[in-house]
Design an enzyme around this catalytic site. Sequence first.
Site, PDB file in Angstrom:
ATOM      1  N   CYS A  85       3.995  -2.425  -8.488  1.00  0.00           N
ATOM      2  CA  CYS A  85       2.678  -1.987  -8.015  1.00  0.00           C
ATOM      3  C   CYS A  85       2.797  -0.768  -7.086  1.00  0.00           C
ATOM      4  CB  CYS A  85       1.939  -3.154  -7.379  1.00  0.00           C
ATOM      5  SG  CYS A  85       0.158  -2.928  -7.371  1.00  0.00           S
ATOM      6  N   ARG A 145      -5.286  -4.424  -7.511  1.00  0.00           N
ATOM      7  CA  ARG A 145      -5.578  -2.994  -7.305  1.00  0.00           C
ATOM      8  C   ARG A 145      -4.430  -2.145  -7.881  1.00  0.00           C
ATOM      9  NH1 ARG A 145      -6.472  -5.514  -2.900  1.00  0.00           N
ATOM     10  NH2 ARG A 145      -4.705  -4.639  -1.764  1.00  0.00           N
ATOM     11  N   HIS A 190       2.843  -7.808 -10.549  1.00  0.00           N
ATOM     12  CA  HIS A 190       3.667  -8.469  -9.517  1.00  0.00           C
ATOM     13  C   HIS A 190       4.328  -9.731 -10.064  1.00  0.00           C
ATOM     14  CE1 HIS A 190       1.988  -6.407  -5.877  1.00  0.00           C
ATOM     15  NE2 HIS A 190       0.935  -6.240  -6.644  1.00  0.00           N
ATOM     16  N   GLU A 242       6.776 -11.231  -8.942  1.00  0.00           N
ATOM     17  CA  GLU A 242       7.289 -12.042  -7.824  1.00  0.00           C
ATOM     18  C   GLU A 242       6.275 -13.101  -7.390  1.00  0.00           C
ATOM     19  OE1 GLU A 242       6.210  -9.042  -7.666  1.00  0.00           O
ATOM     20  OE2 GLU A 242       5.040  -8.684  -5.855  1.00  0.00           O
ATOM     21  N   GLU A 249       0.871  -1.176   0.000  1.00  0.00           N
ATOM     22  CA  GLU A 249       0.000   0.000   0.000  1.00  0.00           C
ATOM     23  C   GLU A 249       0.910   1.230   0.000  1.00  0.00           C
ATOM     24  OE1 GLU A 249      -3.239   0.649  -0.429  1.00  0.00           O
ATOM     25  OE2 GLU A 249      -2.456   2.685  -0.299  1.00  0.00           O
ATOM     26  N   SER A 250       0.861   1.969  -1.102  1.00  0.00           N
ATOM     27  CA  SER A 250       1.828   3.057  -1.280  1.00  0.00           C
ATOM     28  C   SER A 250       1.680   4.157  -0.234  1.00  0.00           C
ATOM     29  CB  SER A 250       1.722   3.638  -2.692  1.00  0.00           C
ATOM     30  OG  SER A 250       0.420   4.111  -2.945  1.00  0.00           O
TER      31      SER A 250
HETATM   32  N1  GLN Z   1      -3.383   0.145  -4.675  1.00  0.00           N
HETATM   33  C1  GLN Z   1      -2.155   0.042  -3.962  1.00  0.00           C
HETATM   34  C2  GLN Z   1      -1.534   1.398  -3.683  1.00  0.00           C
HETATM   35  O1  GLN Z   1      -2.064   2.410  -3.982  1.00  0.00           O
HETATM   36  C3  GLN Z   1      -1.191  -0.827  -4.691  1.00  0.00           C
HETATM   37  C4  GLN Z   1      -1.616  -2.267  -4.628  1.00  0.00           C
HETATM   38  C5  GLN Z   1      -0.497  -3.248  -4.707  1.00  0.00           C
HETATM   39  O2  GLN Z   1       0.677  -2.932  -4.480  1.00  0.00           O
HETATM   40  N2  GLN Z   1      -0.838  -4.477  -4.973  1.00  0.00           N
HETATM   41  O3  GLN Z   1      -0.487   1.425  -3.129  1.00  0.00           O
END
Ligand code: GLN
Length: 202
Positions: A82, A141, A176, A178, A51-52
């Site tokens: 991501c 996401r 991803h 990985e 989650e950024s």
């Molecule tokens: N939606 C996430 C974000 O805003 C990213 C999702 C993910 O890393 N799988 O960070």
Amino acid sequence: MSTAPVIGILALQGDTREHQAALVAAGAVVRPVRRPDELAEVDGLVIPGGESTTISKLAVLFGLMEPLRGHVRAGLPVYGTCAGMIMLADKILDPRSGQETIGGIDMIVRRNAFGRQNESFEAAVHVSGVEGAPVEGVFIRAPWVESVGAAAEVLAEHDGHIVAVRQGSALATSFHPELTGDHRMHALFVEMVRDQGATRSL
Ligand code: GLN
């Protein structure tokens, strides 16, 4: 660099263990990075998915944001997947309030861009520079890249949206690799780290 490159994984939040396995399979020695001084001990750095907004907050809290920016500016090779891609964007289209990025790639990302249509999906992605069959892209996401500047090279698109970008020694994917057991993206990054190792002077 004749010995195995040492690649750090920013271990604040996210899927660090999967990256570790993929990097080891691609020939790297792996270290977690949580403190600024640990950045000086690695030849490259992976910024995982997660989650950024959380990664951004923790990086500021742990005093890592400025050191990360400094090392990336100085040429430390980085690969963000991501949420990690979001962290490497010079600009986020829809940041949460106070959300910061490390930057390093001249691109504008849209967070959760695919997520609104489809929480999570897989798709075959042709990545320029990766030989053989398309990469199996796992999108969770996921962000996409709205636009890139002249210095950034688009490596892949999905459904007309940019999902992989490289600028110099910085690499980012919306998906991803990985999570798939296919280590070709990590091998590409390890190769970038080896190339940079010959020229980098920190
Ligand atoms: N939606 C996430 C974000 O805003 C990213 C999702 C993910 O890393 N799988 O960070």
